[in-house]
Design an enzyme around this catalytic site. Structure first.
Site, PDB file in Angstrom:
ATOM      1  N   ASP A   1      -0.329 -14.680   0.496  1.00 35.22           N
ATOM      2  CA  ASP A   1      -0.976 -13.694   1.383  1.00 35.22           C
ATOM      3  C   ASP A   1      -0.801 -15.090   2.097  1.00 35.22           C
ATOM      4  OD1 ASP A   1      -1.352 -11.574   3.244  1.00 35.22           O
ATOM      5  OD2 ASP A   1      -2.500 -13.055   4.626  1.00 35.22           O
TER       6      ASP A   1
ATOM      7  N   ARG B   1       0.638  -1.495  -0.547  1.00 37.28           N
ATOM      8  CA  ARG B   1       0.510  -0.250  -0.265  1.00 37.28           C
ATOM      9  C   ARG B   1       1.085   1.738   0.054  1.00 37.28           C
ATOM     10  NH1 ARG B   1      -3.908  -1.892   4.702  1.00 37.28           N
ATOM     11  NH2 ARG B   1      -1.752  -2.649   5.350  1.00 37.28           N
TER      12      ARG B   1
END
Ligand code: CP3
Length: 356
Positions: free
Chosen positions: A77, A31
């Site tokens: 993930d 991000r």
């Protein structure tokens, strides 16, 4: 490996000579990059990104387009494995990862089985093949998994936790139940990492993010023993090249000798260890990865360069060091500061390697 244009990362993991110290960054696709946020918006959510091989490929390559990094890491993930076991992963806005069906009773725990990774995690192996094609031999691709203990933390707590009360209560009260969960999870991780290797990842890293929250004795029994089992179960060679393994226990600085002895090729260090002292302890048997404090990146580039210089000087002369942060890059980091870090590593590290 012969066809790789830049194999410094794989060479350093095997403590072979390199012209400079290779660098990559934990959470390098994330991000703090505006282009990541744009792709995530198109995908609709984090899981929309991670479960679509086209998007996963796109975001894996984003940091490499910006910075001359020496390795790519698969975009995915660690919690995809418990999701494949049927726990129902979701992300509540601003709250991090959660499970719809956390392991809260003995019946649910006894029903846990090793998922068929070839079908349930096909989106990951498809992403690996696609990323390898897109990388076209520029830099190696790292695959990864969570450690059984770290995955069990999320599976039992149902999300993040400040004190790990549920899993630790189980550990002390019903160690048999926790061992059952860890056993099934370790088998799943072995199958998952070997599927990633088969699909083309050239090194693997195991994230033991919460192993450091354990007591010394509990760490041995509930985290390290399973890490050792995983290393023993990994495919060591693929396509004629060794597939090196990196084990990272955050907060594991006190136990480095034990970690280095499980058969991995490299040990990841968080920023609380002195890397030179770690090298004196275990550097004759394994490579080291790390370990700049991620918050260093909030300082100005001149200060970042000075801190990079300190880590390089502390490790000292010779191969066996992969530069990285001591944990993932913060979402609030200025990407220009990441550029300053990568440049400083490349620039300053030549002095510690003998020209070949
Ligand atoms: O390093 C990389 O670039 C590869 C991708 C990667 C992600 N997560 C992407 C991600 C890797 C290797 C991970 C590992 C991971 N995931 C760990 C172990 C490493 C560590 O940081 O200790 C853990 C504990 C998780 C679980 C997880 N996933 C958490 C706690 C979160 C929320 C983080 C937060 O700050 O809110 C995630 C989500 C996640 N995984 C994001 C990314 C880029 C952010 C999600 C988003 O885009 O909203």
């Amino acid at each position: 490996m012969a066809s790789l244009k830049n194999d410094t990362f794989l060479r350093a993991l095997q403590r072979q000579p390199t012209p400079y110290t290779p660098v990559w960054i934990m959470r390098q696709a994330g991000r703090y990059l505006p282009e990541y946020n744009a792709t995530r918006k198109r995908a609709g959510s984090f899981l929309g990104l991670a479960k679509n091989p086209n998007y996963a490929t796109e975001v894996t390559l984003q940091p490499l387009a910006r910075f001359p990094l020496d390795a790519a890491i698969l975009f995915s993930d660690i919690l995809t494995v418990p999701d494949a076991m049927g726990l129902g992963l979701y992300f509540a806005e601003g709250e991090g990862p959660k499970f719809e069906r956390p392991l809260r009773d003995e019946a649910a725990i006894k029903k846990l089985t090793v998922p068929d990774v070839g079908t349930t995690l096909r989106y990951v192996t498809d992403a690996v093949s696609q990323i390898r094609r897109a990388l076209d031999g520029t830099v190696p691709l790292i695959g990864f998994s969570g450690s059984p203990y770290t995955l069990a933390c999320y599976m039992i707590e149902g999300g993040g936790s400040a004190d790990f009360r549920r899993i630790k209560t189980m550990l002390y009260e019903r160690p048999d139940l926790l061992h059952h969960i860890l056993d099934i999870t370790a088998q799943s991780v072995i199958a998952y990492l070997n599927a990633q290797i088969q699909a083309g990842v050239q090194a693997v890293m195991i994230f033991d993010t919460w192993g450091g929250s354990l007591s010394a004795a509990a760490y041995q029994e509930f985290s390290l023993a399973y890490l050792k089992r995983i290393i023993a179960g990994l495919t060591r060679e693929h396509d004629g090249s060794r597939v090196p393994s990196i084990v990272f226990t955050k907060g594991g600085g006190l136990w480095l000798e034990d970690i280095a002895a499980i058969g991995c090729d490299a040990v990841g260090l968080d920023w609380t260890c002195d890397i030179g002292a770690a090298r004196a302890r275990i550097g004759a048997t394994v490579a080291l990865q790390g370990n700049l404090d991620p918050i260093t990146l909030f300082a100005q580039p001149a200060a970042i360069r000075a801190q990079v210089g300190q880590v390089l000087a502390s490790y000292g002369h010779g191969s066996g060091h992969v530069f990285n942060l001591g944990h993932g890059v913060s979402q609030f980091t200025n990407p220009d500061h990441v550029a300053a870090l990568v440049d400083a590593v490349h620039d300053l590290s030549h002095a510690y390697h003998t020209p070949t």
